[in-house]
Design a protein around this motif. Sequence first.
Motif, PDB file in Angstrom:
ATOM      1  N   LEU A 123       0.821  -1.206   0.000  1.00  0.00           N
ATOM      2  CA  LEU A 123       0.000   0.000   0.000  1.00  0.00           C
ATOM      3  C   LEU A 123       0.860   1.263   0.000  1.00  0.00           C
ATOM      4  CD1 LEU A 123      -2.762  -1.129   2.525  1.00  0.00           C
ATOM      5  CD2 LEU A 123      -3.121  -0.606   0.098  1.00  0.00           C
ATOM      6  N   LEU A 124       1.892   1.282   0.823  1.00  0.00           N
ATOM      7  CA  LEU A 124       2.788   2.441   0.851  1.00  0.00           C
ATOM      8  C   LEU A 124       3.532   2.588  -0.476  1.00  0.00           C
ATOM      9  CD1 LEU A 124       4.241   2.202   4.459  1.00  0.00           C
ATOM     10  CD2 LEU A 124       2.920   4.095   3.530  1.00  0.00           C
ATOM     11  N   SER A 125       3.984   1.477  -1.021  1.00  0.00           N
ATOM     12  CA  SER A 125       4.683   1.518  -2.303  1.00  0.00           C
ATOM     13  C   SER A 125       3.768   2.044  -3.401  1.00  0.00           C
ATOM     14  CB  SER A 125       5.190   0.126  -2.684  1.00  0.00           C
ATOM     15  OG  SER A 125       6.142  -0.345  -1.747  1.00  0.00           O
ATOM     16  N   ALA A 126       2.496   1.681  -3.334  1.00  0.00           N
ATOM     17  CA  ALA A 126       1.531   2.136  -4.339  1.00  0.00           C
ATOM     18  C   ALA A 126       1.385   3.651  -4.327  1.00  0.00           C
ATOM     19  CB  ALA A 126       0.181   1.466  -4.105  1.00  0.00           C
ATOM     20  N   ILE A 127       1.376   4.239  -3.124  1.00  0.00           N
ATOM     21  CA  ILE A 127       1.297   5.698  -3.031  1.00  0.00           C
ATOM     22  C   ILE A 127       2.482   6.341  -3.732  1.00  0.00           C
ATOM     23  CG2 ILE A 127       1.430   7.657  -1.455  1.00  0.00           C
ATOM     24  CD1 ILE A 127      -0.099   6.012   0.585  1.00  0.00           C
ATOM     25  N   VAL A 128       3.679   5.827  -3.435  1.00  0.00           N
ATOM     26  CA  VAL A 128       4.892   6.420  -4.004  1.00  0.00           C
ATOM     27  C   VAL A 128       4.940   6.202  -5.513  1.00  0.00           C
ATOM     28  CG1 VAL A 128       7.404   6.457  -3.902  1.00  0.00           C
ATOM     29  CG2 VAL A 128       6.085   6.109  -1.803  1.00  0.00           C
ATOM     30  N   GLU A 129       4.615   4.998  -5.971  1.00  0.00           N
ATOM     31  CA  GLU A 129       4.603   4.737  -7.405  1.00  0.00           C
ATOM     32  C   GLU A 129       3.606   5.639  -8.114  1.00  0.00           C
ATOM     33  OE1 GLU A 129       5.835  -0.033  -7.329  1.00  0.00           O
ATOM     34  OE2 GLU A 129       3.911   0.603  -8.161  1.00  0.00           O
ATOM     35  N   TRP A 130       2.373   5.680  -7.596  1.00  0.00           N
ATOM     36  CA  TRP A 130       1.357   6.519  -8.226  1.00  0.00           C
ATOM     37  C   TRP A 130       1.772   7.988  -8.210  1.00  0.00           C
ATOM     38  CZ3 TRP A 130      -1.597  10.431  -5.954  1.00  0.00           C
ATOM     39  CH2 TRP A 130      -2.549  10.997  -6.806  1.00  0.00           C
ATOM     40  N   GLY A 131       2.301   8.429  -7.069  1.00  0.00           N
ATOM     41  CA  GLY A 131       2.706   9.821  -6.964  1.00  0.00           C
ATOM     42  C   GLY A 131       3.797  10.187  -7.952  1.00  0.00           C
ATOM     43  N   MET A 132       4.819   9.349  -8.055  1.00  0.00           N
ATOM     44  CA  MET A 132       5.924   9.638  -8.958  1.00  0.00           C
ATOM     45  C   MET A 132       5.478   9.610 -10.413  1.00  0.00           C
ATOM     46  SD  MET A 132       8.996   7.567  -6.971  1.00  0.00           S
ATOM     47  CE  MET A 132      10.204   7.901  -8.265  1.00  0.00           C
ATOM     48  N   GLU A 133       4.442   8.841 -10.714  1.00  0.00           N
ATOM     49  CA  GLU A 133       3.926   8.762 -12.075  1.00  0.00           C
ATOM     50  C   GLU A 133       2.885   9.847 -12.371  1.00  0.00           C
ATOM     51  OE1 GLU A 133       2.404   4.815 -12.353  1.00  0.00           O
ATOM     52  OE2 GLU A 133       4.358   3.857 -12.073  1.00  0.00           O
ATOM     53  N   SER A 134       2.435  10.551 -11.317  1.00  0.00           N
ATOM     54  CA  SER A 134       1.316  11.479 -11.477  1.00  0.00           C
ATOM     55  C   SER A 134       1.654  12.912 -11.093  1.00  0.00           C
ATOM     56  CB  SER A 134       0.129  11.003 -10.618  1.00  0.00           C
ATOM     57  OG  SER A 134      -0.193   9.665 -10.899  1.00  0.00           O
ATOM     58  N   GLY A 135       2.911  13.178 -10.796  1.00  0.00           N
ATOM     59  CA  GLY A 135       3.296  14.533 -10.422  1.00  0.00           C
ATOM     60  C   GLY A 135       2.945  14.900  -8.998  1.00  0.00           C
ATOM     61  N   VAL A 136       2.782  13.893  -8.139  1.00  0.00           N
ATOM     62  CA  VAL A 136       2.490  14.107  -6.726  1.00  0.00           C
ATOM     63  C   VAL A 136       3.697  13.669  -5.906  1.00  0.00           C
ATOM     64  CG1 VAL A 136       1.014  13.433  -4.781  1.00  0.00           C
ATOM     65  CG2 VAL A 136       0.010  13.750  -7.062  1.00  0.00           C
ATOM     66  N   ASN A 137       4.180  14.534  -5.013  1.00  0.00           N
ATOM     67  CA  ASN A 137       5.353  14.156  -4.214  1.00  0.00           C
ATOM     68  C   ASN A 137       5.201  14.421  -2.722  1.00  0.00           C
ATOM     69  OD1 ASN A 137       5.609  16.923  -4.020  1.00  0.00           O
ATOM     70  ND2 ASN A 137       7.520  17.052  -5.170  1.00  0.00           N
ATOM     71  N   ARG A 138       4.000  14.841  -2.311  1.00  0.00           N
ATOM     72  CA  ARG A 138       3.741  15.061  -0.892  1.00  0.00           C
ATOM     73  C   ARG A 138       2.336  14.578  -0.555  1.00  0.00           C
ATOM     74  NH1 ARG A 138       4.872  21.273  -0.036  1.00  0.00           N
ATOM     75  NH2 ARG A 138       4.362  21.311  -2.267  1.00  0.00           N
ATOM     76  N   ILE A 139       2.196  14.035   0.654  1.00  0.00           N
ATOM     77  CA  ILE A 139       0.884  13.603   1.131  1.00  0.00           C
ATOM     78  C   ILE A 139       0.637  14.162   2.522  1.00  0.00           C
ATOM     79  CG2 ILE A 139       0.614  11.516  -0.270  1.00  0.00           C
ATOM     80  CD1 ILE A 139       1.773   9.890   2.044  1.00  0.00           C
ATOM     81  N   ILE A 140      -0.590  14.557   2.760  1.00  0.00           N
ATOM     82  CA  ILE A 140      -1.025  14.949   4.094  1.00  0.00           C
ATOM     83  C   ILE A 140      -1.557  13.703   4.782  1.00  0.00           C
ATOM     84  CG2 ILE A 140      -2.798  16.207   5.377  1.00  0.00           C
ATOM     85  CD1 ILE A 140      -2.560  18.423   3.295  1.00  0.00           C
ATOM     86  N   ILE A 141      -1.160  13.511   6.026  1.00  0.00           N
ATOM     87  CA  ILE A 141      -1.589  12.333   6.791  1.00  0.00           C
ATOM     88  C   ILE A 141      -2.058  12.785   8.161  1.00  0.00           C
ATOM     89  CG2 ILE A 141      -0.981   9.987   7.486  1.00  0.00           C
ATOM     90  CD1 ILE A 141       1.639  10.309   5.902  1.00  0.00           C
ATOM     91  N   GLU A 142      -3.198  12.265   8.605  1.00  0.00           N
ATOM     92  CA  GLU A 142      -3.641  12.403   9.985  1.00  0.00           C
ATOM     93  C   GLU A 142      -3.441  11.027  10.621  1.00  0.00           C
ATOM     94  OE1 GLU A 142      -5.751  15.154   7.269  1.00  0.00           O
ATOM     95  OE2 GLU A 142      -6.020  12.982   7.466  1.00  0.00           O
ATOM     96  N   MET A 143      -2.506  10.931  11.563  1.00  0.00           N
ATOM     97  CA  MET A 143      -2.092   9.607  12.018  1.00  0.00           C
ATOM     98  C   MET A 143      -1.684   9.628  13.485  1.00  0.00           C
ATOM     99  SD  MET A 143       1.684   9.466  10.282  1.00  0.00           S
ATOM    100  CE  MET A 143       2.979  10.549  10.875  1.00  0.00           C
ATOM    101  N   LEU A 157      10.140  12.402   4.234  1.00  0.00           N
ATOM    102  CA  LEU A 157      10.551  13.621   4.935  1.00  0.00           C
ATOM    103  C   LEU A 157       9.302  14.219   5.576  1.00  0.00           C
ATOM    104  CD1 LEU A 157      12.795  15.666   5.577  1.00  0.00           C
ATOM    105  CD2 LEU A 157      12.197  16.849   3.453  1.00  0.00           C
ATOM    106  N   ILE A 158       9.257  14.243   6.919  1.00  0.00           N
ATOM    107  CA  ILE A 158       8.037  14.571   7.652  1.00  0.00           C
ATOM    108  C   ILE A 158       8.079  15.996   8.214  1.00  0.00           C
ATOM    109  CG2 ILE A 158       6.520  13.891   9.528  1.00  0.00           C
ATOM    110  CD1 ILE A 158       6.770  11.798   7.343  1.00  0.00           C
ATOM    111  N   THR A 159       6.985  16.732   8.007  1.00  0.00           N
ATOM    112  CA  THR A 159       6.818  18.059   8.594  1.00  0.00           C
ATOM    113  C   THR A 159       5.488  18.101   9.344  1.00  0.00           C
ATOM    114  OG1 THR A 159       8.026  19.090   6.749  1.00  0.00           O
ATOM    115  CG2 THR A 159       6.683  20.527   8.152  1.00  0.00           C
ATOM    116  N   PRO A 160       5.501  18.216  10.676  1.00  0.00           N
ATOM    117  CA  PRO A 160       4.244  18.305  11.439  1.00  0.00           C
ATOM    118  C   PRO A 160       3.495  19.596  11.117  1.00  0.00           C
ATOM    119  CG  PRO A 160       6.093  17.701  12.848  1.00  0.00           C
ATOM    120  CD  PRO A 160       6.680  18.157  11.555  1.00  0.00           C
ATOM    121  N   LEU A 161       2.170  19.532  11.145  1.00  0.00           N
ATOM    122  CA  LEU A 161       1.328  20.695  10.892  1.00  0.00           C
ATOM    123  C   LEU A 161       0.692  21.230  12.171  1.00  0.00           C
ATOM    124  CD1 LEU A 161      -0.505  19.468   7.660  1.00  0.00           C
ATOM    125  CD2 LEU A 161       1.466  20.995   7.821  1.00  0.00           C
ATOM    126  N   GLY A 162       0.843  20.506  13.260  1.00  0.00           N
ATOM    127  CA  GLY A 162       0.274  20.921  14.540  1.00  0.00           C
ATOM    128  C   GLY A 162       0.638  19.913  15.610  1.00  0.00           C
TER     129      GLY A 162
END
Length: 210
Positions: A123-143, A157-162
């Motif tokens: 599942l994680l690999s799918a995000i990265v593969e799809w992103g690299m093929e689709s011009g997406v390189n960042r994801i927002i996550i609530e976790m 590379l993680i940046t907290p938002l709050g």
Amino acid sequence: MIEIITADNIHLYRTEMDEAYRLRHDVFVEEKGWCDLAHADHREIDQFDNHYALHMICRQDGRVVGYQRMLPTTKPHLLSSVLADLCEVERPVGEDIWEWTRYCVARPYRERGRTLSPVANALLSAIVEWGMESGVNRIIIEMEPIWLLRLVQLNFLITPLGIPRDIGKDSVVAVVAKFDCRTLEMLQALRGNSERVLQGQRLPNPVAAE
């Protein structure tokens, strides 16, 4: 293999999506205690399961055992509409930024200890593969904050938002996670092969293509 389901082909996946919605209910309502998501039919569906949602499913042994949903940040999504209090800085928005939501894996297919299970890796690999093929390189996550170190170890590379806040039984924090080829290489190394996990042909970013 991970299958991508969008508004264009969801009519072909009625059974699989029903299983996915039930898995979401099992994980987020029954396990995590997010009671606001409860439905009498035990199918967790919300307002973001719409034309813009991109679903990814993992099937094994004839059933859906893993699921995740991607939402464009240029349209209403969880952080913009429901969990806005998790973001204490300017909210990230752009065609290259999507929100990763409703990630869930059936109990028998989860990792034990610190080891990433094959389904989770796919599942994680799918995000990265799809992103690299689709011009997406960042994801927002609530976790859960416990995931922070794990994602860093996977070369996100993680940046907290709050700061973390309690939702149901969990403490939840919003972050932006940036990825690139190094992230994919780490996931491939952990599973021991470099085969593409996404099934079918490469798909463009559906929002950018509008």
